[in-house]
Design an enzyme around this catalytic site. Structure first.
Site, PDB file in Angstrom:
ATOM      1  N   HIS A   1     -33.835  53.011 -14.089  1.00 45.70           N
ATOM      2  CA  HIS A   1     -33.863  52.129 -12.916  1.00 45.70           C
ATOM      3  C   HIS A   1     -33.566  52.915 -11.624  1.00 45.70           C
ATOM      4  CE1 HIS A   1     -33.589  48.791 -15.798  1.00 45.70           C
ATOM      5  NE2 HIS A   1     -33.708  47.920 -14.818  1.00 45.70           N
TER       6      HIS A   1
ATOM      7  N   CYS B   1     -30.658  57.049 -15.608  1.00 41.60           N
ATOM      8  CA  CYS B   1     -31.050  55.666 -15.899  1.00 41.60           C
ATOM      9  C   CYS B   1     -32.401  55.488 -15.226  1.00 41.60           C
ATOM     10  CB  CYS B   1     -30.029  54.692 -15.310  1.00 41.60           C
ATOM     11  SG  CYS B   1     -30.597  52.968 -15.319  1.00 41.60           S
TER      12      CYS B   1
ATOM     13  N   GLU C   1     -32.513  44.404 -10.990  1.00 36.51           N
ATOM     14  CA  GLU C   1     -33.189  43.338 -11.756  1.00 36.51           C
ATOM     15  C   GLU C   1     -33.287  42.051 -10.933  1.00 36.51           C
ATOM     16  OE1 GLU C   1     -34.602  43.144 -15.017  1.00 36.51           O
ATOM     17  OE2 GLU C   1     -34.562  45.322 -14.861  1.00 36.51           O
TER      18      GLU C   1
ATOM     19  N   ASP D   1     -38.401  49.250 -22.065  1.00 40.23           N
ATOM     20  CA  ASP D   1     -37.156  49.312 -21.286  1.00 40.23           C
ATOM     21  C   ASP D   1     -36.460  47.966 -21.341  1.00 40.23           C
ATOM     22  OD1 ASP D   1     -35.166  50.471 -19.574  1.00 40.23           O
ATOM     23  OD2 ASP D   1     -36.008  49.373 -17.896  1.00 40.23           O
ATOM     24  N   SER D   2     -35.177  47.967 -20.959  1.00 34.66           N
ATOM     25  CA  SER D   2     -34.432  46.711 -20.894  1.00 34.66           C
ATOM     26  C   SER D   2     -34.987  45.811 -19.792  1.00 34.66           C
ATOM     27  CB  SER D   2     -32.966  47.005 -20.598  1.00 34.66           C
ATOM     28  OG  SER D   2     -32.857  47.664 -19.355  1.00 34.66           O
TER      29      SER D   2
ATOM     30  N   CYS E   1     -35.671  54.176 -21.447  1.00 36.86           N
ATOM     31  CA  CYS E   1     -34.362  53.590 -21.179  1.00 36.86           C
ATOM     32  C   CYS E   1     -33.317  54.556 -21.736  1.00 36.86           C
ATOM     33  CB  CYS E   1     -34.278  52.241 -21.887  1.00 36.86           C
ATOM     34  SG  CYS E   1     -32.663  51.452 -21.753  1.00 36.86           S
TER      35      CYS E   1
END
Ligand code: DGL
Length: 270
Positions: free
Chosen positions: A196, A194, A162, A7-8, A70
């Site tokens: 997240h 997403c 983040e 993932d990012s 992601c």
């Protein structure tokens, strides 16, 4: 050798959590490109290059199978990777298809023509890059007809997560949901597109109201991976140790990961 999860940043941990619970005997190597998150505001070329670099690092760890946990990378880079870049003997899988199969009540591998499905009004929450790619609508159109999708690019939410700022992330979720409901007042289903966003699932559900069924990917991807590894056991590998790699600062990434998953997660430098 283990299964790679890319993932990012921190969002893929929602997928890692589900796959590791569903497949407790499989070792995973997680790669978070926290130094370059968020991906959702980058262009497709940039996302392709960063994703390939991360997947390559996971191959060095012996992960022949990598899950792109992601949506942004799955939407903006996966098809090009599969067509031009993934070598023989390696696999890279995305997180879109299991979600769309669940929404359209399809079994894995059902390639019959698109048909009418129960759900008609779907709210999609995703990063600006995922929304711009229209990958969700494209995959949906292969399987269902007559579904109205209203997409909301949720700028800022990944950044806030983040940074570990849950209060800002919640406020942004509320304002993005309100913006979408002004355009589609009565969605039957909402897709958290997403990885997240499941970390903010409660905020999404509260803002949408209890009548809206919220789909998130983690458990759907876990079921689909279990099915895939059952059919392709060679990709499980012989690794026994789960590890977490980051391009960011391991200390601060570990502390945010621990805050979000509510258990100790220790990252090391990628
Ligand atoms: N977790 C990524 C996704 O599913 C977030 C992308 C980003 O870094 O903006 O889209």
């Amino acid at each position: 050798m283990a299964v790679g999860v890319f993932d990012s940043g921190l969002g893929g941990l929602t997928v890692f959590d589900a796959v590791s619970k569903r497949l407790p005997d499989v070792a995973f190597v997680y790669y978070g490109d926290n130094a370059h998150a968020p991906y959702g505001v980058r262009d497709a070329e940039d996302i392709f290059n960063l994703t390939c670099a991360g997947v390559e690092r996971l191959w060095q760890e012996g992960c022949d199978l990598v899950i792109l946990a992601c949506n942004t990378a799955s939407a903006a880079a996966l098809r090009r990777m599969q067509e031009t870049w993934v070598p023989k003997g390696k696999r890279v899988l995305g997180v879109f298809v299991p979600l769309i199969e669940a929404l359209t009540e399809r079994q894995w591998g059902d390639n019959s023509p698109p048909r009418e499905v129960a759900v008609k009004h779907v709210a999609l929450f995703a990063t600006p890059a995922t929304v711009a790619s229209r990958a969700f609508q494209r995959e949906l159109a292969f399987r269902a007809i007559g579904v109205d999708v209203e997409a909301q690019p949720c700028g800022g939410v990944v950044d806030a997560i983040e940074q570990g700022d849950e209060i800002l992330a919640e406020a942004l979720v509320r304002s993005h949901v309100e913006a979408l409901l002004r355009r589609m007042p009565n969605p039957e289903a909402a897709v958290l597109g997403c990885t997240h966003y499941p970390l903010m699932a409660r905020a999404f559900q509260e803002a949408l109201g209890e009548g809206v069924k919220v789909y998130s990917q983690a458990n759907l991807v876990a079921e689909s991976l279990a099915d895939y590894l059952h059919r392709h056991p060679d990709f499980i590998g012989s690794g026994t140790e789960t590890r977490f790699l980051t391009t960011g600062n391991p200390k601060s990434v570990s502390s945010k990961a621990t805050q979000f998953l509510r258990r100790r997660i220790e990252f090391e430098s990628a």
